[in-house]
Design a protein around this motif. Structure first.
Motif, short mmCIF file in Angstrom:
data_model
loop_
_atom_site.label_atom_id
_atom_site.label_comp_id
_atom_site.label_asym_id
_atom_site.label_seq_id
_atom_site.Cartn_x
_atom_site.Cartn_y
_atom_site.Cartn_z
N THR A 72 0.85 -1.18 0.00
CA THR A 72 0.00 0.00 0.00
C THR A 72 0.88 1.23 0.00
O THR A 72 2.02 1.20 0.46
CB THR A 72 -0.93 0.03 1.22
OG1 THR A 72 -0.12 0.05 2.40
CG2 THR A 72 -1.84 -1.18 1.25
N GLN A 104 -6.42 4.88 -6.32
CA GLN A 104 -5.91 3.72 -7.03
C GLN A 104 -5.01 4.14 -8.17
O GLN A 104 -5.22 5.18 -8.78
CB GLN A 104 -7.08 2.91 -7.59
CG GLN A 104 -7.97 2.42 -6.49
CD GLN A 104 -8.70 1.18 -6.89
OE1 GLN A 104 -8.33 0.50 -7.83
NE2 GLN A 104 -9.75 0.87 -6.18
N ASP A 128 -3.61 4.35 -11.88
CA ASP A 128 -4.27 4.29 -13.17
C ASP A 128 -3.24 3.86 -14.21
O ASP A 128 -3.07 2.69 -14.47
CB ASP A 128 -4.88 5.65 -13.51
CG ASP A 128 -5.80 5.59 -14.72
OD1 ASP A 128 -5.91 4.52 -15.33
OD2 ASP A 128 -6.40 6.61 -15.06
N GLU A 132 -2.77 8.75 -10.48
CA GLU A 132 -3.79 8.41 -9.50
C GLU A 132 -5.17 8.55 -10.13
O GLU A 132 -5.48 9.56 -10.75
CB GLU A 132 -3.66 9.33 -8.30
CG GLU A 132 -4.60 8.99 -7.17
CD GLU A 132 -4.31 9.81 -5.93
OE1 GLU A 132 -4.82 9.41 -4.88
OE2 GLU A 132 -3.61 10.82 -6.01
#
Length: 87
Positions: free
Chosen positions: A13, A27, A29, A44
């Protein structure tokens, strides 16, 4: 890290403060492997501060740039990153 020989993977993470300020909290991209395979650049998807971030070989994360926090860019995306091989 995906290992197809052993059919295993590792995940990590990055929702913490990054070196040079910034916080990747949504997340990934677009993901681009940089020259010399030293850096992985990623954008992002969503979040309150979309931007471009980098992960170095040693595992450290850095913010290249990101939107200003405060609702103006909430839910936006950073897309279409292009890196020139010409240094």
């Amino acid at each position: 890290i995906l290992d197809l020989q052993t059919m295993t993977y590792e995940s990590e993470t990055s929702g913490s403060q990054l070196e040079g300020k910034g916080s990747f909290n949504a997340q990934p991209d677009q993901i681009v492997l940089g020259n010399y395979k030293r850096w992985i650049y990623f954008t992002e998807d969503g979040g309150s501060t979309p931007g471009v971030y980098v992960r170095e070989r040693d595992g450290s994360y850095h913010t290249i740039f990101e939107g200003i926090d405060g609702g103006v860019y909430d839910g936006d995306e950073t897309v279409g990153i292009a890196l020139s091989p010409d240094r």
